[in-house]
Write a protein that holds these residues in place. Sequence first.
Motif, PDB file in Angstrom:
ATOM      1  N   VAL A  17     -11.966  -3.755   3.544  1.00  0.00           N
ATOM      2  CA  VAL A  17     -11.788  -2.705   2.548  1.00  0.00           C
ATOM      3  C   VAL A  17     -10.421  -2.079   2.770  1.00  0.00           C
ATOM      4  O   VAL A  17     -10.187  -1.371   3.750  1.00  0.00           O
ATOM      5  N   GLN A  18      -9.507  -2.363   1.856  1.00  0.00           N
ATOM      6  CA  GLN A  18      -8.118  -1.897   1.950  1.00  0.00           C
ATOM      7  C   GLN A  18      -7.940  -0.707   1.020  1.00  0.00           C
ATOM      8  O   GLN A  18      -8.200  -0.802  -0.180  1.00  0.00           O
ATOM      9  N   ILE A  19      -7.467   0.420   1.553  1.00  0.00           N
ATOM     10  CA  ILE A  19      -7.330   1.617   0.721  1.00  0.00           C
ATOM     11  C   ILE A  19      -5.889   2.051   0.503  1.00  0.00           C
ATOM     12  O   ILE A  19      -5.616   2.821  -0.417  1.00  0.00           O
ATOM     13  N   MET A  20      -4.960   1.575   1.312  1.00  0.00           N
ATOM     14  CA  MET A  20      -3.554   1.934   1.105  1.00  0.00           C
ATOM     15  C   MET A  20      -2.955   1.036   0.030  1.00  0.00           C
ATOM     16  O   MET A  20      -3.089  -0.188   0.090  1.00  0.00           O
ATOM     17  N   PRO A  21      -2.269   1.613  -0.962  1.00  0.00           N
ATOM     18  CA  PRO A  21      -1.660   0.791  -2.015  1.00  0.00           C
ATOM     19  C   PRO A  21      -0.570  -0.122  -1.460  1.00  0.00           C
ATOM     20  O   PRO A  21       0.134   0.230  -0.511  1.00  0.00           O
ATOM     21  N   THR A  22      -0.459  -1.290  -2.050  1.00  0.00           N
ATOM     22  CA  THR A  22       0.628  -2.205  -1.677  1.00  0.00           C
ATOM     23  C   THR A  22       1.789  -2.090  -2.654  1.00  0.00           C
ATOM     24  O   THR A  22       2.944  -2.267  -2.285  1.00  0.00           O
ATOM     25  N   SER A  43      -9.727  -4.067  -2.662  1.00  0.00           N
ATOM     26  CA  SER A  43      -8.534  -3.232  -2.612  1.00  0.00           C
ATOM     27  C   SER A  43      -8.712  -2.038  -3.535  1.00  0.00           C
ATOM     28  O   SER A  43      -9.017  -2.188  -4.723  1.00  0.00           O
ATOM     29  N   ALA A  44      -8.494  -0.840  -2.992  1.00  0.00           N
ATOM     30  CA  ALA A  44      -8.693   0.379  -3.780  1.00  0.00           C
ATOM     31  C   ALA A  44      -7.774   0.424  -4.999  1.00  0.00           C
ATOM     32  O   ALA A  44      -8.185   0.857  -6.078  1.00  0.00           O
ATOM     33  N   GLU A  45      -6.543  -0.041  -4.853  1.00  0.00           N
ATOM     34  CA  GLU A  45      -5.612   0.069  -5.975  1.00  0.00           C
ATOM     35  C   GLU A  45      -6.006  -0.837  -7.139  1.00  0.00           C
ATOM     36  O   GLU A  45      -5.631  -0.572  -8.287  1.00  0.00           O
ATOM     37  N   ASP A  46      -6.783  -1.875  -6.874  1.00  0.00           N
ATOM     38  CA  ASP A  46      -7.250  -2.733  -7.960  1.00  0.00           C
ATOM     39  C   ASP A  46      -8.295  -2.031  -8.817  1.00  0.00           C
ATOM     40  O   ASP A  46      -8.493  -2.385  -9.977  1.00  0.00           O
ATOM     41  N   HIS A  47      -8.956  -1.044  -8.239  1.00  0.00           N
ATOM     42  CA  HIS A  47     -10.024  -0.339  -8.949  1.00  0.00           C
ATOM     43  C   HIS A  47      -9.657   1.101  -9.279  1.00  0.00           C
ATOM     44  O   HIS A  47     -10.391   1.783  -9.990  1.00  0.00           O
ATOM     45  N   TYR A  48      -8.509   1.545  -8.774  1.00  0.00           N
ATOM     46  CA  TYR A  48      -7.983   2.884  -9.070  1.00  0.00           C
ATOM     47  C   TYR A  48      -6.472   2.720  -9.227  1.00  0.00           C
ATOM     48  O   TYR A  48      -5.700   2.999  -8.310  1.00  0.00           O
ATOM     49  N   PRO A  49      -6.028   2.252 -10.411  1.00  0.00           N
ATOM     50  CA  PRO A  49      -4.637   1.833 -10.596  1.00  0.00           C
ATOM     51  C   PRO A  49      -3.588   2.906 -10.315  1.00  0.00           C
ATOM     52  O   PRO A  49      -2.455   2.573  -9.948  1.00  0.00           O
ATOM     53  N   SER A  50      -3.913   4.175 -10.471  1.00  0.00           N
ATOM     54  CA  SER A  50      -2.929   5.233 -10.253  1.00  0.00           C
ATOM     55  C   SER A  50      -2.884   5.713  -8.805  1.00  0.00           C
ATOM     56  O   SER A  50      -2.258   6.740  -8.503  1.00  0.00           O
ATOM     57  N   LEU A  51      -3.503   4.977  -7.899  1.00  0.00           N
ATOM     58  CA  LEU A  51      -3.612   5.422  -6.511  1.00  0.00           C
ATOM     59  C   LEU A  51      -2.249   5.626  -5.863  1.00  0.00           C
ATOM     60  O   LEU A  51      -2.077   6.519  -5.033  1.00  0.00           O
ATOM     61  N   ASN A  52      -1.272   4.826  -6.243  1.00  0.00           N
ATOM     62  CA  ASN A  52       0.054   4.930  -5.641  1.00  0.00           C
ATOM     63  C   ASN A  52       0.698   6.287  -5.886  1.00  0.00           C
ATOM     64  O   ASN A  52       1.566   6.719  -5.124  1.00  0.00           O
ATOM     65  N   SER A  71      -4.817 -11.931  -2.596  1.00  0.00           N
ATOM     66  CA  SER A  71      -4.639 -10.605  -3.168  1.00  0.00           C
ATOM     67  C   SER A  71      -4.105  -9.602  -2.175  1.00  0.00           C
ATOM     68  O   SER A  71      -3.760  -8.479  -2.527  1.00  0.00           O
ATOM     69  N   LEU A  72      -3.997  -9.988  -0.891  1.00  0.00           N
ATOM     70  CA  LEU A  72      -3.317  -9.128   0.067  1.00  0.00           C
ATOM     71  C   LEU A  72      -1.814  -9.351  -0.097  1.00  0.00           C
ATOM     72  O   LEU A  72      -1.199 -10.135   0.603  1.00  0.00           O
ATOM     73  N   ARG A  73      -1.256  -8.644  -1.045  1.00  0.00           N
ATOM     74  CA  ARG A  73       0.119  -8.891  -1.441  1.00  0.00           C
ATOM     75  C   ARG A  73       1.088  -8.420  -0.364  1.00  0.00           C
ATOM     76  O   ARG A  73       0.809  -7.510   0.409  1.00  0.00           O
ATOM     77  N   SER A  74       2.276  -8.996  -0.384  1.00  0.00           N
ATOM     78  CA  SER A  74       3.290  -8.576   0.569  1.00  0.00           C
ATOM     79  C   SER A  74       3.802  -7.195   0.185  1.00  0.00           C
ATOM     80  O   SER A  74       3.800  -6.812  -0.976  1.00  0.00           O
ATOM     81  N   VAL A  75       4.218  -6.431   1.190  1.00  0.00           N
ATOM     82  CA  VAL A  75       4.679  -5.083   0.967  1.00  0.00           C
ATOM     83  C   VAL A  75       6.154  -5.019   1.337  1.00  0.00           C
ATOM     84  O   VAL A  75       6.577  -5.527   2.340  1.00  0.00           O
ATOM     85  N   GLY A  76       6.906  -4.324   0.513  1.00  0.00           N
ATOM     86  CA  GLY A  76       8.315  -4.157   0.849  1.00  0.00           C
ATOM     87  C   GLY A  76       9.129  -3.842  -0.361  1.00  0.00           C
ATOM     88  O   GLY A  76       8.645  -3.844  -1.465  1.00  0.00           O
TER      89      GLY A  76
END
Length: 345
Positions: A225-230, A291-300, A340-345
């Motif tokens: 369960v990933q909650i930090m936006p990528t 992934s939280a951002e997939d279900h809450y798009p404005s999370l970032n 779906s664990l996208r790269s971050v950067g």
Amino acid sequence: MHGHASPRGRRLAKVSRTPVADNQKGRRICLALQGGGSFGAFTWGVLDRLLEEDDLAIDTVSGAGAGSVNAVVMAAGLIAGGKPEARRCLDRFWKRSSETAPPDFGPAATVFTDMTSRWMSPYQSNPFNHDVLSKLLAKAVDFEALRSRPPFKLLVAATSVTNGTTRIFRETELAREMVLASTCLPMKAHAIEIAGTRYWDGGYSANPPLIPLVEASEASELLVVQIMPTRGHEQPRTAPDIVRRLEQVTFNGVLQREMATLGTMMELSAKAADEPGLGGRLHRLRLHHLSAEDHYPSLNDESTTDLDWRFLLRLRSAGRAAAETWLVGKPRDCVRHDASLRSVG
């Protein structure tokens, strides 16, 4: 107590096999719960929905930060009254977290607080180490009962201030200070000292622990369960936006590195398919990811310090919906390494 270094180049420590509670029957899964402050309300929703499933048993849980908090509160509820009480305990904990949060004076106050934290350490701004979370945990979790009657195997991650390695605290030794260590952000709280060693948030070194989780668990399914936006803004310019993006990159980078290591280990496990040890478990492991951002798009655009009750309830609803989709969609299908664990950067 065993110390664990970072995923690369470490020796996997021997893990004690803790008896699982008698109600652990049916389909068994292990959970890896990422940290991320108030975004942990999404995980609250995921757990709330999973706890409604009578034939779903939780074998092992690993967590860092808010993931550790959700895990121990859920465990306390299971001990006190099974799955219905676990759901009630999570509800009460998050409600009390919102009620005890400092008042929100708007964006200007947020900027001021952030700037202050850059110039003043918590040892200056909070010399008496006032910690609301410590009081909330004291009310929510009977750690003596958790140590003696754990409902599942539990791995709580913290980061050593001295050498930056991961320390894994297990359910049979767990105390409130260890969960506080797992949530300790160095610019907001005093480092937590345990047996002469000081610790910061586990998210800096294992967010959450994956390989130790697989090593400890007997389950063949792992749900991350990933909650930090990528995803982030291409070029954040304000101080709060830059800090937020750095936090996202740091905490997700740790997860991605361990995911990559785990994926490689799974690919190399074919020759150990019939072995009873770690190699065999890796070969049989089915990996799932929410992934939280997939279900809450404005999370970032949200803050990990926002404890407004309406915001927490929206995240909880998103977490429940994500778990529902996972349960009724293709719950027994998986991928070897979730793209779906996208790269971050």
